[in-house]
Write a protein that holds these residues in place. Sequence first.
Motif, mmCIF file in Angstrom:
data_model
loop_
_atom_site.group_PDB
_atom_site.id
_atom_site.type_symbol
_atom_site.label_atom_id
_atom_site.label_comp_id
_atom_site.label_asym_id
_atom_site.label_seq_id
_atom_site.Cartn_x
_atom_site.Cartn_y
_atom_site.Cartn_z
ATOM 1 N N SER A 132 2.032 6.209 -5.682
ATOM 2 C CA SER A 132 0.997 5.901 -4.685
ATOM 3 C C SER A 132 1.538 5.114 -3.507
ATOM 4 O O SER A 132 0.856 4.959 -2.491
ATOM 5 N N GLN A 133 2.780 4.622 -3.622
ATOM 6 C CA GLN A 133 3.385 3.843 -2.552
ATOM 7 C C GLN A 133 4.402 4.642 -1.753
ATOM 8 O O GLN A 133 5.158 4.075 -0.967
ATOM 9 N N ILE A 134 4.404 5.971 -1.933
ATOM 10 C CA ILE A 134 5.356 6.831 -1.244
ATOM 11 C C ILE A 134 4.625 7.742 -0.273
ATOM 12 O O ILE A 134 3.699 8.472 -0.645
ATOM 13 N N GLY A 135 5.047 7.715 0.997
ATOM 14 C CA GLY A 135 4.528 8.618 2.013
ATOM 15 C C GLY A 135 5.676 9.272 2.755
ATOM 16 O O GLY A 135 6.748 8.685 2.920
ATOM 17 N N ILE A 136 5.470 10.502 3.220
ATOM 18 C CA ILE A 136 6.485 11.259 3.942
ATOM 19 C C ILE A 136 6.239 11.088 5.435
ATOM 20 O O ILE A 136 5.203 11.521 5.955
ATOM 21 N N THR A 172 0.830 -1.204 0.000
ATOM 22 C CA THR A 172 0.000 0.000 0.000
ATOM 23 C C THR A 172 0.862 1.251 0.000
ATOM 24 O O THR A 172 0.750 2.095 -0.890
ATOM 25 N N VAL A 173 1.741 1.393 1.005
ATOM 26 C CA VAL A 173 2.557 2.605 1.080
ATOM 27 C C VAL A 173 3.792 2.357 1.944
ATOM 28 O O VAL A 173 3.745 1.611 2.920
ATOM 29 N N VAL A 174 4.906 2.993 1.556
ATOM 30 C CA VAL A 174 6.126 3.030 2.368
ATOM 31 C C VAL A 174 6.232 4.437 2.947
ATOM 32 O O VAL A 174 6.422 5.411 2.210
ATOM 33 N N ASN A 175 6.086 4.548 4.265
ATOM 34 C CA ASN A 175 6.197 5.839 4.941
ATOM 35 C C ASN A 175 7.576 5.925 5.599
ATOM 36 O O ASN A 175 7.757 5.583 6.765
#
Length: 567
Positions: free
Chosen positions: A489-493, A446-449
């Motif tokens: 879509s898989q990148i989060g800060i 889903t996402v890598v934060n």
Amino acid sequence: MVFDVFDRRPRRWLGGALALAVGAGLTVLGTAAPAQAADINNAKNSGFETGLANWTCTGGNGATTSTPVRTGAAALKGTPAGSDIARCSQTVAVKPNSSYTLSAHVQGSFVYLGASGTGTTDVSTWSPGGTGWSQLSTSFRTGASTTSVTVYTHGWYGQSAYYVDDVSVFGPDGGGGGEEPPVVPPVPTGLAAGTPTATTVPLNWTASAGATQYHVYRNGTKVQTATTTSATVTGLTPDTSYQFTVSAANAAGESAASAPPVTVRTRIEDTNPTVPRHAVTGYWQNFNNGATVQKLRDVSPNYDIIAVAFADATTTPGELTFNLSPALGYANVAEFKSDIAAKRAAGKSVIISVGGEIGNVTINSDASATAFANSAYALMQEYGFNGVDVDLEHGINSTYLTKALRQLSAKAGPRMVLTMAPQTLDMQSTGTEYFKLALAVKDILTVVNTQYYNSGAMLGCDGKVYSQGTVDFLTALSCIQLQGGLDPSQIGIGVPASPRGAGGGYVSPSTVTAALDCLARGTNCGTFRPAQTYPGIRGAMTWSINWDAHAGNAWSNVVGPHVRGLP
């Protein structure tokens, strides 16, 4: 053609004979003589339930198989090879001057059935092939001194394997004893459950010799009958435990039920929508470290993904458990589960986080990978978590953690939420274990934060060094992942919610929104400007929801609406 049906006749043959009599979509070659009351199936082991007993196959190219089968637990599989056509035959005792009907059910291309040594005219028939089982049938008359004939089946040169089941040589008793009457089959073994849904449970088991059907029991009540070694029980209640057993049956009767029962809990009904295009992730603390203690119901609606921190490791490598802290004020675990269900009903994802600063789970073998998947799925079922977060900060083995996450995904289904929170150093290049893991599970991720804090200055994707706590630091390091193969879509800060949330790297909420604008729109950038824009960027994460609440939700009140307004 009329047959007299007697209880003493083997059930396997009677089903085929009655189907032949009514012509249920079958092609019958030849003309069968009228059957007499004493007629029997003179073939032995006609359903191959006792392997190749009474049968001889050329070239060692015949064997029994458990799939496909028409009735019972076995069928013949012949595999032509080279100049051998996988001919399987049986010598059958017959009565002179008598008429017999030869039939069998076949599957595959160019399957032949015949009889030789009849003393009159030998016969054969064949099927050009098709899907599913079809019946071949022909008839012959024995000579004045004929006491045995050879019945056979074979495939053809260059063709794939063929299958045969339920052979019959029906006519007067030739003195060979014919097919043995059936006996009650043994209890089925190997009953196992597949991945349940909210309302269904798939089951499979090992075939029971001589069985023509199986009865499935739910909590002691028969609910389904199957003719193969698998069944899916439907109409179940979500989040409910059931016990299943299975018995084997044929014309002689029914076996006892399998033991011990297999216990399965159906999944919680999925009321949660998919994660929004742009989402905010926050960690909810299952402990009191001076931040605001809140129950899940009190978490700000600005959070789309709530990661419950943390699961606990057991003494079994890879295995997880969860212990709700009494410091949170819940009266009982049921109240906590109710809060999870309410958040999910409101469209939020509630996941269980694994790891943290002091937590660690070792996954470095197939056994530990399976233990992780099984225990994580058990927690998802028990509490209603709809995903898992990987926050292992003491080193990972990407090979085995990939296996673990894929096993978990296979159990939980395609809507499982999978997030990660690697440290900044873990995502500096595609050669790190965390980056390799993210790419290996990209299709279910889903996402890598990434935690853009507690790191000091780091290299950006342009090879320049950027100081922690700046817009450039957030954008230039996110760029490494974007260029390394992850989808926007898989990148989060990931940032601290307040100066007390981390030892270093706190940035104001306005710095986070500027970094998001730079990546998504190409505006509000610092000195670093990405070569392109990434409007699909997922969003932002913070440690933690509780520190955000301690600061009056100053972080989520700014970042949440901004994330939802991204293109």
